[in-house]
Scaffold this motif. Structure first.
Motif, PDB file in Angstrom:
ATOM      1  N   ILE A  33       0.600  -1.252   0.013  1.00 49.41           N
ATOM      2  CA  ILE A  33      -0.024  -0.111  -0.049  1.00 49.41           C
ATOM      3  C   ILE A  33       0.955   1.306  -0.007  1.00 49.41           C
ATOM      4  CG2 ILE A  33      -1.800   1.431   1.343  1.00 49.41           C
ATOM      5  CD1 ILE A  33      -2.924  -1.191   2.284  1.00 49.41           C
ATOM      6  N   SER A  34       0.561   2.115  -0.729  1.00 49.20           N
ATOM      7  CA  SER A  34       1.372   3.294  -1.115  1.00 49.20           C
ATOM      8  C   SER A  34       0.520   4.692  -1.094  1.00 49.20           C
ATOM      9  CB  SER A  34       2.087   3.318  -2.025  1.00 49.20           C
ATOM     10  OG  SER A  34       2.932   4.790  -2.625  1.00 49.20           O
ATOM     11  N   PHE A 195      -3.333   0.349 -13.546  1.00 44.40           N
ATOM     12  CA  PHE A 195      -4.389   0.947 -14.135  1.00 44.40           C
ATOM     13  C   PHE A 195      -5.095   1.867 -13.149  1.00 44.40           C
ATOM     14  CE2 PHE A 195      -5.564  -3.182 -13.202  1.00 44.40           C
ATOM     15  CZ  PHE A 195      -6.616  -3.106 -12.418  1.00 44.40           C
ATOM     16  N   PRO A 196      -5.619   2.972 -13.661  1.00 45.66           N
ATOM     17  CA  PRO A 196      -6.509   3.881 -12.578  1.00 45.66           C
ATOM     18  C   PRO A 196      -7.739   3.316 -12.125  1.00 45.66           C
ATOM     19  CG  PRO A 196      -6.660   4.719 -14.505  1.00 45.66           C
ATOM     20  CD  PRO A 196      -5.487   3.572 -14.878  1.00 45.66           C
ATOM     21  N   GLY A 201      -7.765   5.743  -6.869  1.00 43.17           N
ATOM     22  CA  GLY A 201      -6.264   5.587  -6.743  1.00 43.17           C
ATOM     23  C   GLY A 201      -5.876   4.546  -7.891  1.00 43.17           C
ATOM     24  N   HIS A 202      -4.849   3.813  -7.921  1.00 44.15           N
ATOM     25  CA  HIS A 202      -4.176   3.003  -8.868  1.00 44.15           C
ATOM     26  C   HIS A 202      -4.085   1.688  -8.217  1.00 44.15           C
ATOM     27  CE1 HIS A 202      -3.309   6.643 -10.586  1.00 44.15           C
ATOM     28  NE2 HIS A 202      -3.171   6.230 -11.851  1.00 44.15           N
ATOM     29  N   TRP A 203      -4.206   0.750  -9.305  1.00 47.40           N
ATOM     30  CA  TRP A 203      -3.867  -0.683  -8.866  1.00 47.40           C
ATOM     31  C   TRP A 203      -2.925  -1.301  -9.738  1.00 47.40           C
ATOM     32  CZ3 TRP A 203      -5.453  -4.078  -5.166  1.00 47.40           C
ATOM     33  CH2 TRP A 203      -5.363  -5.382  -5.160  1.00 47.40           C
ATOM     34  N   GLU A 204      -2.115  -2.205  -9.052  1.00 40.46           N
ATOM     35  CA  GLU A 204      -0.929  -2.840 -10.050  1.00 40.46           C
ATOM     36  C   GLU A 204      -0.780  -4.096  -9.430  1.00 40.46           C
ATOM     37  OE1 GLU A 204       3.610  -2.178 -11.281  1.00 40.46           O
ATOM     38  OE2 GLU A 204       2.287  -0.505 -10.913  1.00 40.46           O
ATOM     39  N   TYR A 232      -2.186   5.620  -3.867  1.00 36.33           N
ATOM     40  CA  TYR A 232      -3.048   6.971  -3.723  1.00 36.33           C
ATOM     41  C   TYR A 232      -2.553   8.164  -3.508  1.00 36.33           C
ATOM     42  CZ  TYR A 232      -7.309   9.665  -3.284  1.00 36.33           C
ATOM     43  OH  TYR A 232      -8.559  10.770  -3.402  1.00 36.33           O
ATOM     44  N   ILE A 233      -2.896   9.303  -4.066  1.00 35.69           N
ATOM     45  CA  ILE A 233      -2.264  10.454  -4.097  1.00 35.69           C
ATOM     46  C   ILE A 233      -3.127  11.649  -3.612  1.00 35.69           C
ATOM     47  CG2 ILE A 233      -0.722  12.214  -5.417  1.00 35.69           C
ATOM     48  CD1 ILE A 233       0.113   9.904  -7.289  1.00 35.69           C
ATOM     49  N   PHE A 234      -2.808  12.383  -2.665  1.00 31.62           N
ATOM     50  CA  PHE A 234      -3.509  13.451  -2.229  1.00 31.62           C
ATOM     51  C   PHE A 234      -2.734  15.008  -2.920  1.00 31.62           C
ATOM     52  CE2 PHE A 234      -4.416  10.517   1.031  1.00 31.62           C
ATOM     53  CZ  PHE A 234      -5.823  10.534   1.057  1.00 31.62           C
TER      54      PHE A 234
END
Length: 251
Positions: A33-34, A195-196, A201-204, A232-234
């Motif tokens: 998780i990032s 992919f977004p 967020g994004h999943w990879e 996820y980016i804030f």
């Protein structure tokens, strides 16, 4: 490209040095998780949590290897983007090996890194050099200190207009001081698809092959890992302009 060729040569030397009959091979998983908070002036802070687990039970030469969590790692990293090519960062990490067993090991880690990116239309090359100071604590032994250098090189290819991307990278680890089984101690190869998920967020997901020198005889522990990650980016608007792999800078 020259740096990439030199890195591939180093990987081949690592593989040649560590071919032995006592190598072990297991399957496993490495979820992560990032979460990143982006600020102005090209500054961001990233929190990362990763685990590495061996799946399945094995009986090899009358030794039982059960399914277990091998590593838990968390990291807080502050990064600064100088320009389109150069990024610098530093932070703190904590790792616990064999976290639920009696032979656990705790590691406190300081991290410094520099990344170089070659952006392109639909394709980008990136490389990262990282240096780590590591303090080890054992349940029944005195603490110790060591340092480690790591070099990673990779490619990211955009697949379609929906920002689906393919990634491949390789990272080589070298023990520069302190306790070690080998100077070239570890190698991790990974490839996957990301992919977004709209505003979530994004999943990879992909596969990694992690080889670790497990003793002074240079026998290897080899793990084929299913790697899954969510990032996820804030603020959320930044996810449209910042690539999740390049921004969190931890793979």
């Amino acid at each position: 490209m020259k740096n990439l060729l030199l890195f591939l040569v180093a990987v081949l030397l690592f593989s040649k040095e560590t071919i032995h009959a006592q190598d072990l091979y297991f399957g496993g998983a490495a979820p992560s998780i990032s979460i990143t908070r982006a600020f102005k002036n090209h500054l961001d802070i990233n929190f990362l949590a990763v685990s590495k687990t061996r799946l399945g039970n094995y009986d090899i030469k009358q030794v039982e290897y059960r399914s277990q969590v091998l590593e838990l790692y968390s990291q807080l990293l502050l990064s600064f983007k100088i320009n389109a090519h150069w990024q610098f960062g530093g932070g703190y990490g904590f790792q616990r090996n064999n976290p639920f067993d009696d032979n656990w090991r705790n590691e406190n880690r300081l991290v410094q890194q520099v990344s170089f990116i070659v952006p392109g239309k639909g394709l980008r090359f990136y490389s990262r050099f990282r240096f780590e100071e590591r303090w080890f604590i054992f349940p029944a032994a005195s603490s110790s200190f060591g340092t480690r250098a790591r070099y990673q090189a990779g490619l990211i290819k955009k697949i379609n207009k929906s920002n689906v991307y393919w990634q491949i990278n390789d990272e080589l680890y070298a023990i520069t001081s302190g306790p070690k089984n080998s100077f070239l101690s570890e190698n991790w190869i990974y490839t996957g698809i990301g992919f977004p998920i709209r505003s979530l967020g994004h999943w990879e997901t992909g596969f990694g092959y992690n080889s670790v020198v497990r003793n002074i005889n240079k026998d290897l522990l080899n793990l084929l890992l299913l790697q899954v990650s969510w990032s996820y980016i804030f603020p959320s608007a930044k996810m449209k302009t910042m690539h999740p792999v390049m921004h969190s800078r931890h793979f």
